[in-house]
Design an enzyme around this catalytic site. Structure first.
Site, short mmCIF file in Angstrom:
data_model
loop_
_atom_site.label_atom_id
_atom_site.label_comp_id
_atom_site.label_asym_id
_atom_site.label_seq_id
_atom_site.Cartn_x
_atom_site.Cartn_y
_atom_site.Cartn_z
N ALA A 89 -19.78 5.16 -15.40
CA ALA A 89 -21.15 4.63 -15.50
C ALA A 89 -21.12 3.24 -16.11
CB ALA A 89 -22.01 5.55 -16.35
N PHE B 143 -19.04 -0.39 -19.70
CA PHE B 143 -18.72 0.73 -18.80
C PHE B 143 -18.19 1.92 -19.59
CE2 PHE B 143 -14.87 -1.88 -19.14
CZ PHE B 143 -13.88 -0.94 -19.39
N HIS C 233 -21.69 9.64 -23.79
CA HIS C 233 -20.39 9.18 -24.28
C HIS C 233 -19.82 10.27 -25.16
CE1 HIS C 233 -21.37 5.29 -22.72
NE2 HIS C 233 -22.29 5.03 -23.65
N ASP D 70 -30.11 3.95 -17.10
CA ASP D 70 -30.88 5.10 -17.56
C ASP D 70 -30.05 5.88 -18.60
OD1 ASP D 70 -32.51 7.72 -17.39
OD2 ASP D 70 -33.58 6.42 -15.99
N ILE D 71 -30.11 7.18 -18.55
CA ILE D 71 -29.44 8.02 -19.54
C ILE D 71 -27.97 8.24 -19.17
CG2 ILE D 71 -30.03 10.22 -18.41
CD1 ILE D 71 -30.14 9.66 -22.20
N THR D 72 -27.10 8.21 -20.16
CA THR D 72 -25.71 8.56 -19.93
C THR D 72 -25.14 9.22 -21.17
OG1 THR D 72 -23.62 7.78 -18.98
CG2 THR D 72 -24.60 6.42 -20.70
N CYS E 11 -27.65 8.96 -15.42
CA CYS E 11 -28.09 7.69 -14.84
C CYS E 11 -29.39 7.84 -14.05
CB CYS E 11 -27.00 7.08 -13.94
SG CYS E 11 -25.43 6.82 -14.81
N ARG F 205 -29.65 -1.89 -23.39
CA ARG F 205 -28.90 -2.18 -22.15
C ARG F 205 -29.73 -1.81 -20.94
NH1 ARG F 205 -27.93 2.65 -20.02
NH2 ARG F 205 -27.41 4.42 -21.34
N GLY F 206 -29.24 -2.17 -19.75
CA GLY F 206 -29.85 -1.71 -18.52
C GLY F 206 -29.41 -0.30 -18.20
#
Length: 246
Positions: free
Chosen positions: A174, A188, A108, A104-106, A205, A101-102
């Protein structure tokens, strides 16, 4: 009005949800490829060929779920935005994936609603920017139902609280997507009652010196992910002019 097949996946491992998305995307891309290969001429009733008709049979989908603790890094992201070692990740029981995906880091995790729309944008509009703004609008309208003012932050995808107030900016949702032949995937992540401590181990992000928040933190109480999902579904139907089925 478009028809979108809805599935609540509940609590599901990140990789399992990713694989399922890829499967749905491939089916749609294959339908488009087959349609292009089998384009047929239309007729004006006299036997004269007047143009092409597309016979693509693509399906829209919306998946909602929650994941066990996991960090995901976008294809253009920077691994140094993960602030703890692989050994510490393992010790804390947090998975880690580099994704396609587009963004940066997130993070979940439980208490966060993750939404994965698999939409054929050629049936809507071929504009990724507009698509992202519409995803943001779904979340903004959802937050309104809880008395929370969600906003956009110029140049930063996602939904924010007080983005223009220096030192008070905090991200509540995000976003990161992928698109292949105008079929979308990923999506999202809306923090409902998420443990925000997990965000201390990353630069969310890739944006330093800004906070992360949740609906629970903003309200002082947990509205329940089930309730928020119901609101999200209604707002999704409104923004994307569709009917969720299934």
């Amino acid at each position: 009005m478009q028809e979108v097949f809805f599935k609540d996946m509940g609590a599901v491992a990140y990789k399992d949800a990713w694989d399922f998305q890829e499967q749905l995307l491939r089916k749609n891309v294959q339908a488009k490829t087959s349609a292009k290969a089998g384009l047929s001429y239309s007729s004006n009733g006299t036997g004269q060929k007047t143009g092409f008709e597309s016979i693509a049979d693509t399906r829209h989908h919306l998946l909602l779920c929650e994941h066990p603790p996991v960090y995901t890094l976008g294809k253009s992201g920077h691994a140094e935005n993960v602030l703890i070692s692989e050994a510490t990740l393992h010790q804390k029981g947090i998975e880690y994936y580099r994704t396609n995906r587009g963004g940066d880091i997130t993070f979940h995790g439980p208490g966060q609603i993750v939404g994965y729309p698999i939409l054929d944008l050629e049936k809507y509009y071929t504009d990724i920017g507009k698509y992202l703004r519409n995803l943001e609008e779904v979340v903004i309208l959802t937050l309104q139902q809880y008395g929370i003012k969600g906003e956009r932050s110029p140049g930063e995808t996602g939904v924010w609280i007080a983005p223009s107030v220096k030192g008070k900016e905090r991200k509540i949702c995000a976003m990161g997507v992928r698109c292949s032949r105008w079929v979308t995937m990923h999506g999202f992540a809306l923090n409902v009652s998420t443990s925000l401590d997990y965000f201390n181990y990353i630069i969310p992000c890739g944006i330093a010196n800004k906070q992360v928040t949740s609906i629970e933190k903003e309200l002082g109480s947990d509205p329940g992910t089930g309730n928020v999902k119901a609101v999200l579904k209604n707002c999704f139907e409104q923004v994307f002019d569709c009917r969720l089925v299934g």
